[in-house]
Scaffold this motif. Structure first.
Motif, short mmCIF file in Angstrom:
data_model
loop_
_atom_site.label_atom_id
_atom_site.label_comp_id
_atom_site.label_asym_id
_atom_site.label_seq_id
_atom_site.Cartn_x
_atom_site.Cartn_y
_atom_site.Cartn_z
N THR A 1 58.12 55.23 30.45
CA THR A 1 59.19 54.67 31.25
C THR A 1 59.84 55.71 32.13
OG1 THR A 1 59.64 53.08 29.49
CG2 THR A 1 61.34 53.37 31.17
N PHE A 2 60.08 56.91 31.58
CA PHE A 2 60.76 57.95 32.33
C PHE A 2 59.79 58.98 32.91
CE2 PHE A 2 64.87 56.46 31.24
CZ PHE A 2 64.78 55.96 29.95
N GLY A 3 58.48 58.73 32.77
CA GLY A 3 57.49 59.64 33.29
C GLY A 3 57.14 60.74 32.32
N TYR A 4 55.86 60.89 32.05
CA TYR A 4 55.39 61.92 31.12
C TYR A 4 55.18 63.21 31.89
CZ TYR A 4 52.51 64.27 27.60
OH TYR A 4 52.02 65.17 26.68
N VAL A 5 55.68 64.31 31.33
CA VAL A 5 55.44 65.64 31.89
C VAL A 5 55.02 66.56 30.76
CG1 VAL A 5 56.35 67.60 33.18
CG2 VAL A 5 57.17 65.29 33.71
N GLY A 6 53.81 67.08 30.85
CA GLY A 6 53.32 68.05 29.88
C GLY A 6 53.05 69.38 30.56
N ARG A 7 52.66 70.39 29.76
CA ARG A 7 52.42 71.70 30.35
C ARG A 7 51.51 72.54 29.48
NH1 ARG A 7 54.25 75.03 26.09
NH2 ARG A 7 56.47 74.80 25.68
N ARG B 1 59.23 65.78 22.57
CA ARG B 1 58.30 65.49 21.49
C ARG B 1 57.34 66.67 21.33
NH1 ARG B 1 58.67 60.97 24.77
NH2 ARG B 1 56.81 61.66 25.89
N TYR B 2 56.77 66.79 20.14
CA TYR B 2 55.88 67.90 19.84
C TYR B 2 54.56 67.42 19.26
CZ TYR B 2 59.89 70.96 20.58
OH TYR B 2 60.96 71.62 21.14
N LEU B 3 53.49 68.06 19.72
CA LEU B 3 52.16 67.82 19.20
C LEU B 3 51.48 69.17 19.05
CD1 LEU B 3 49.59 66.15 18.54
CD2 LEU B 3 49.20 65.94 21.00
N GLU C 1 57.06 66.41 26.65
CA GLU C 1 56.29 66.58 25.43
C GLU C 1 55.58 67.93 25.46
OE1 GLU C 1 54.20 63.14 23.60
OE2 GLU C 1 52.41 64.36 23.93
N VAL C 2 55.67 68.66 24.36
CA VAL C 2 55.04 69.97 24.25
C VAL C 2 53.79 69.83 23.39
CG1 VAL C 2 55.29 72.32 23.38
CG2 VAL C 2 57.21 71.21 24.55
N VAL C 3 52.63 70.11 23.99
CA VAL C 3 51.36 70.10 23.28
C VAL C 3 50.86 71.54 23.25
CG1 VAL C 3 49.01 69.18 23.19
CG2 VAL C 3 50.88 67.77 24.11
N ARG C 4 50.69 72.10 22.05
CA ARG C 4 50.32 73.51 21.93
C ARG C 4 49.66 73.74 20.58
NH1 ARG C 4 56.62 75.62 21.53
NH2 ARG C 4 57.12 74.68 19.51
N GLY C 5 49.27 74.98 20.31
CA GLY C 5 48.58 75.30 19.07
C GLY C 5 49.49 75.29 17.86
N ALA C 6 48.90 75.08 16.70
CA ALA C 6 49.67 74.98 15.46
C ALA C 6 50.29 76.31 15.05
CB ALA C 6 48.76 74.47 14.33
N ASP C 7 49.89 77.42 15.69
CA ASP C 7 50.53 78.70 15.38
C ASP C 7 51.97 78.74 15.85
OD1 ASP C 7 49.45 78.55 17.98
OD2 ASP C 7 49.49 80.73 18.19
#
Length: 300
Positions: free
Chosen positions: A5-11, A216-218, A189-195
């Motif tokens: 709804t508000f637009g997804y922005v990842g990096r 949000r985190y993944l 939303e932050v998508v990054r390594g489990a470290d």
């Protein structure tokens, strides 16, 4: 699928301490597929915050490698080295509000006190000379939700620790910079390594103290060697090949649970990535935080 709804922005936010290796490709690809599967933006930020650890030319080499793998970012690249004024302004505000303070404690002293900072300098009103700056933590974040791993608990001793936002050596702390940058770039939303699971609580606390909605985190599984070491620049992980990207790109997709069909070996990079976007599902991701690579370094 998360509402857009508000637009997804990842990096994807690499540090230029060396060339991209397979583990960093997994993080880049996972964040890219998650963003594009939701018709979102995928940004690239160069976390050149620690000059002594940087390798000359690495930032440009990382960008050229992403392009060679078909991972084209939206907008312009942000460089943390150009953001010092914003970091300092926030630190100065917290100092003036007595929400942050100067700390002279060394790592050796903290280790002797049990490994966690006990708040020694919190009320000493020390001068700036030779000190780090710590942020007061009055409402510890003891858990958070990860889109892959579910509820993650944070040890109380770690959660309630006043943490450093400006180091004794004059460098800005990672936790402060990454949150201010994500806010500036509108990351949802932050998508990054489990470290990077461990500092997540501190980053959520920063969002709270800044009056901003948390993201949000993944956290994606890490690629590790047969002896259990994380693939990293510090462990001399080999650079991925810019000249023949398809085998490594397909290996990264397989690592992320996509099981690409053999026919994709003859497809273009664009078609491979489009297939990845169409078939990306969080429930296909391995739940482990670390996975031994199914091949040797010299096979990349």
């Amino acid at each position: 699928m998360i509402s857009n709804t508000f637009g997804y922005v990842g990096r994807f936010a690499p540090s230029p301490s060396g060339p991209l290796h397979f583990g960093s490709l997994v993080a880049a690809l996972g964040s890219y597929l998650q963003a594009k599967s939701q018709q979102g933006k995928w940004l690239v930020r160069m976390e050149d915050l620690d000059p002594p650890r940087e390798m000359p030319g690495a930032a440009d080499d990382i960008l050229r490698t992403l392009e060679a793998y078909g991972l084209h970012w939206d907008g312009s690249v942000m460089y943390q080295s150009q953001r010092h004024q914003a970091y300092q302004a926030q630190i100065d505000q917290w100092l003036s509000e007595h929400q942050a303070y100067y700390c002279q404690c060394t790592r050796k002293q903290i280790k002797a006190a049990g490994g966690y900072y006990p708040g020694t300098c919190r009320d000493l009103h020390l001068p700036a000379d030779g000190c780090a700056v710590r942020l007061k933590v009055d409402n510890p974040v003891t858990e958070f939700n990860d889109l892959l791993h579910g509820n993650i608990s944070i040890p109380l001793a770690l959660a309630q620790e006043d943490f450093i936002i400006h180091r004794r050596d004059g460098l800005f702390a990672y936790n402060l910079a990454v949150v201010l940058d994500d806010i500036e770039q509108g990351v949802t939303e932050v998508v990054r390594g489990a470290d990077l699971i461990e500092p997540t609580g501190r980053q959520i606390d920063l969002y709270r103290q800044l009056g901003q909605p948390k993201v949000r985190y993944l956290h994606l599984p890490l690629a590790v060697t047969e002896n259990g070491n994380k693939l990293s620049k510090q462990n001399h992980a080999p650079a991925i090949d810019k000249r023949a990207p398809k085998p490594t790109l397909l290996a990264a997709m397989d690592f992320l649970g996509l099981a690409p069909a053999p026919a994709l070996q003859d497809a273009s990079l664009t078609d491979i990535l489009n297939w990845g976007v169409q078939n990306w599902q969080l429930d296909k991701l391995p739940k482990s935080t670390a996975i031994t690579m199914p091949f040797k370094n010299d096979e990349l």
